[in-house]
Design a protein around this motif. Structure first.
Motif, PDB file in Angstrom:
ATOM      1  N   ILE A 243      -4.791  11.619   0.358  1.00  0.00           N
ATOM      2  CA  ILE A 243      -4.376  12.238  -0.901  1.00  0.00           C
ATOM      3  C   ILE A 243      -3.604  13.532  -0.635  1.00  0.00           C
ATOM      4  CG2 ILE A 243      -6.456  13.635  -1.231  1.00  0.00           C
ATOM      5  CD1 ILE A 243      -6.312  12.840  -4.219  1.00  0.00           C
ATOM      6  N   GLN A 244      -2.624  13.785  -1.462  1.00  0.00           N
ATOM      7  CA  GLN A 244      -1.871  15.033  -1.406  1.00  0.00           C
ATOM      8  C   GLN A 244      -2.390  15.940  -2.515  1.00  0.00           C
ATOM      9  OE1 GLN A 244       2.295  15.013  -2.752  1.00  0.00           O
ATOM     10  NE2 GLN A 244       2.830  16.206  -0.940  1.00  0.00           N
ATOM     11  N   ARG A 245      -2.833  17.132  -2.144  1.00  0.00           N
ATOM     12  CA  ARG A 245      -3.370  18.087  -3.119  1.00  0.00           C
ATOM     13  C   ARG A 245      -2.361  19.213  -3.317  1.00  0.00           C
ATOM     14  NH1 ARG A 245      -8.525  16.892  -4.476  1.00  0.00           N
ATOM     15  NH2 ARG A 245      -9.690  15.590  -2.989  1.00  0.00           N
ATOM     16  N   ILE A 246      -2.037  19.446  -4.566  1.00  0.00           N
ATOM     17  CA  ILE A 246      -1.009  20.427  -4.909  1.00  0.00           C
ATOM     18  C   ILE A 246      -1.612  21.824  -4.975  1.00  0.00           C
ATOM     19  CG2 ILE A 246       0.838  20.997  -6.501  1.00  0.00           C
ATOM     20  CD1 ILE A 246       0.974  18.155  -5.184  1.00  0.00           C
ATOM     21  N   GLN A 247      -1.046  22.748  -4.209  1.00  0.00           N
ATOM     22  CA  GLN A 247      -1.463  24.146  -4.234  1.00  0.00           C
ATOM     23  C   GLN A 247      -0.685  24.945  -5.281  1.00  0.00           C
ATOM     24  OE1 GLN A 247      -3.349  26.112  -0.842  1.00  0.00           O
ATOM     25  NE2 GLN A 247      -4.419  24.976  -2.421  1.00  0.00           N
ATOM     26  N   SER A 248       0.568  24.568  -5.464  1.00  0.00           N
ATOM     27  CA  SER A 248       1.403  25.245  -6.465  1.00  0.00           C
ATOM     28  C   SER A 248       2.541  24.321  -6.843  1.00  0.00           C
ATOM     29  CB  SER A 248       1.967  26.552  -5.897  1.00  0.00           C
ATOM     30  OG  SER A 248       2.847  27.161  -6.830  1.00  0.00           O
ATOM     31  N   CYS A 249       2.921  24.336  -8.106  1.00  0.00           N
ATOM     32  CA  CYS A 249       4.105  23.581  -8.517  1.00  0.00           C
ATOM     33  C   CYS A 249       4.809  24.299  -9.662  1.00  0.00           C
ATOM     34  CB  CYS A 249       3.766  22.146  -8.904  1.00  0.00           C
ATOM     35  SG  CYS A 249       2.578  21.952 -10.227  1.00  0.00           S
TER      36      CYS A 249
ATOM     37  N   GLU B  70      -1.548  17.540 -10.153  1.00  0.00           N
ATOM     38  CA  GLU B  70      -2.661  18.060  -9.372  1.00  0.00           C
ATOM     39  C   GLU B  70      -2.780  17.365  -8.014  1.00  0.00           C
ATOM     40  OE1 GLU B  70      -4.425  20.598 -10.442  1.00  0.00           O
ATOM     41  OE2 GLU B  70      -3.515  20.644 -12.440  1.00  0.00           O
ATOM     42  N   THR B  71      -2.739  16.049  -8.011  1.00  0.00           N
ATOM     43  CA  THR B  71      -2.859  15.269  -6.780  1.00  0.00           C
ATOM     44  C   THR B  71      -1.963  14.043  -6.867  1.00  0.00           C
ATOM     45  OG1 THR B  71      -4.709  13.936  -7.607  1.00  0.00           O
ATOM     46  CG2 THR B  71      -5.272  15.958  -6.434  1.00  0.00           C
TER      47      THR B  71
ATOM     48  N   CYS C 262       6.496  13.111   0.551  1.00  0.00           N
ATOM     49  CA  CYS C 262       6.146  14.070   1.600  1.00  0.00           C
ATOM     50  C   CYS C 262       5.483  13.413   2.807  1.00  0.00           C
ATOM     51  CB  CYS C 262       5.233  15.152   1.028  1.00  0.00           C
ATOM     52  SG  CYS C 262       6.037  16.242  -0.173  1.00  0.00           S
ATOM     53  N   GLN C 263       4.986  12.200   2.648  1.00  0.00           N
ATOM     54  CA  GLN C 263       4.412  11.489   3.797  1.00  0.00           C
ATOM     55  C   GLN C 263       5.451  11.320   4.905  1.00  0.00           C
ATOM     56  OE1 GLN C 263       3.943   7.075   3.233  1.00  0.00           O
ATOM     57  NE2 GLN C 263       4.493   7.551   1.114  1.00  0.00           N
ATOM     58  N   TYR C 264       6.718  11.237   4.539  1.00  0.00           N
ATOM     59  CA  TYR C 264       7.795  11.102   5.513  1.00  0.00           C
ATOM     60  C   TYR C 264       8.211  12.466   6.067  1.00  0.00           C
ATOM     61  CZ  TYR C 264       7.998   6.547   3.234  1.00  0.00           C
ATOM     62  OH  TYR C 264       7.675   5.324   2.711  1.00  0.00           O
ATOM     63  N   THR C 265       8.153  13.481   5.237  1.00  0.00           N
ATOM     64  CA  THR C 265       8.473  14.838   5.693  1.00  0.00           C
ATOM     65  C   THR C 265       7.523  15.279   6.795  1.00  0.00           C
ATOM     66  OG1 THR C 265       9.208  15.369   3.447  1.00  0.00           O
ATOM     67  CG2 THR C 265       8.821  17.224   4.921  1.00  0.00           C
TER      68      THR C 265
ATOM     69  N   LEU D 215       0.378  20.955   8.271  1.00  0.00           N
ATOM     70  CA  LEU D 215      -0.689  21.114   7.291  1.00  0.00           C
ATOM     71  C   LEU D 215      -0.316  20.500   5.955  1.00  0.00           C
ATOM     72  CD1 LEU D 215      -1.599  24.861   7.990  1.00  0.00           C
ATOM     73  CD2 LEU D 215      -2.644  22.817   8.998  1.00  0.00           C
ATOM     74  N   GLY D 216       0.944  20.624   5.597  1.00  0.00           N
ATOM     75  CA  GLY D 216       1.415  20.132   4.307  1.00  0.00           C
ATOM     76  C   GLY D 216       2.918  20.294   4.210  1.00  0.00           C
ATOM     77  N   THR D 217       3.412  20.440   3.000  1.00  0.00           N
ATOM     78  CA  THR D 217       4.860  20.500   2.792  1.00  0.00           C
ATOM     79  C   THR D 217       5.231  21.441   1.648  1.00  0.00           C
ATOM     80  OG1 THR D 217       4.685  18.587   1.322  1.00  0.00           O
ATOM     81  CG2 THR D 217       5.292  18.145   3.609  1.00  0.00           C
ATOM     82  N   ILE D 218       6.457  21.918   1.702  1.00  0.00           N
ATOM     83  CA  ILE D 218       7.130  22.523   0.556  1.00  0.00           C
ATOM     84  C   ILE D 218       8.297  21.604   0.223  1.00  0.00           C
ATOM     85  CG2 ILE D 218       8.530  24.431  -0.305  1.00  0.00           C
ATOM     86  CD1 ILE D 218       7.012  26.326   1.383  1.00  0.00           C
TER      87      ILE D 218
END
Length: 231
Positions: free
Chosen positions: A56-62, A68-69, A77-80, A124-127
């Protein structure tokens, strides 16, 4: 079986998220300035900062979105996450990674650009930024996204250090063991309450204290205290 690409260091990546206490988090307004900056820099309609967990991708800010997820297999972003470089998709309808993505199609998203949030070589994640028209961004804008990602990574590191600092402070103050901090001359710079009560309060209330002097003057007391602490 997973239906999304997996980084070669996925186990280490997930463990890093756990080490940083980044599992199961929701939105955090402290990251909004970075998401807002991403939209301003690129001129895009929306942006998000997200952490990628196992599935799952959890959103920290948008900014420009209410989300939210997202299931990992449905994210772009799975490819990023598979590279240290930016992923730019000028036209989502013509890219195999997004042409059949139901979320992308339903939202009318035409453009995507994302960069990984790296901690050393761990993603860790993406922007990412998105828009509803086909477009592209230039090298300077991409460089700026990478700088934002670096700033976000540093913020995660700072938060981890703050958590660790609080943990060790509690140990320092609450333990029944004796702890003191010495300088290079073995002068005591700091002592926890137990050490202070046993060796400092009565005989050395205000002056600079050398650890060797305490050992010499209170050998029996020191030995008794050490013996008690290791039983």
């Amino acid at each position: 079986m997973n239906s999304f690409p997996i980084p070669h260091n996925e186990i280490e990546r997930i463990n890093r998220l756990r080490d940083y206490d980044l599992i199961g988090l929701g939105k955090d307004e402290e990251f909004d300035i970075f998401a807002q900056s991403a939209t301003s820099i690129t001129g895009c309609a929306a942006s998000l900062i997200a952490l990628m967990e196992n599935d799952i991708q959890r959103i920290q800010s948008c900014i420009g979105l209410e989300i939210e997820t997202v299931e990992r297999q449905n994210t772009v972003c799975q490819y990023t996450m598979m590279s240290k470089e930016a992923l730019i998709i000028p036209d989502t309808s013509k890219d195999y990674r997004t042409a059949n993505n139901s979320i992308i199609k339903a939202a009318g998203i035409k453009f995507y650009a994302g960069v990984p949030i790296l901690d050393d070589d761990i993603v860790l994640g993406t922007i990412c930024v998105i828009d509803y028209v086909t477009k592209t961004i230039n090298e300077e804008q991409i460089k700026s996204l990478h700088l934002l990602a670096k700033a976000v990574s540093q913020l995660y590191s700072r938060k981890k250090k703050e958590i660790e600092s609080g943990y060790y402070k509690n140990i320092y103050e609450q333990t029944q063991n004796m702890i003191c901090v010495l300088d290079f001359d073995l002068n005591i710079k700091q002592a926890n309450p137990v050490f202070h009560k046993k060796f400092l309060k009565s005989k050395f209330p205000n002056n600079t204290i050398n650890y060797i002097d305490i050992i010499k003057s209170e050998t029996e007391k020191v030995n008794a205290a050490i013996s008690k602490s290791i039983k």
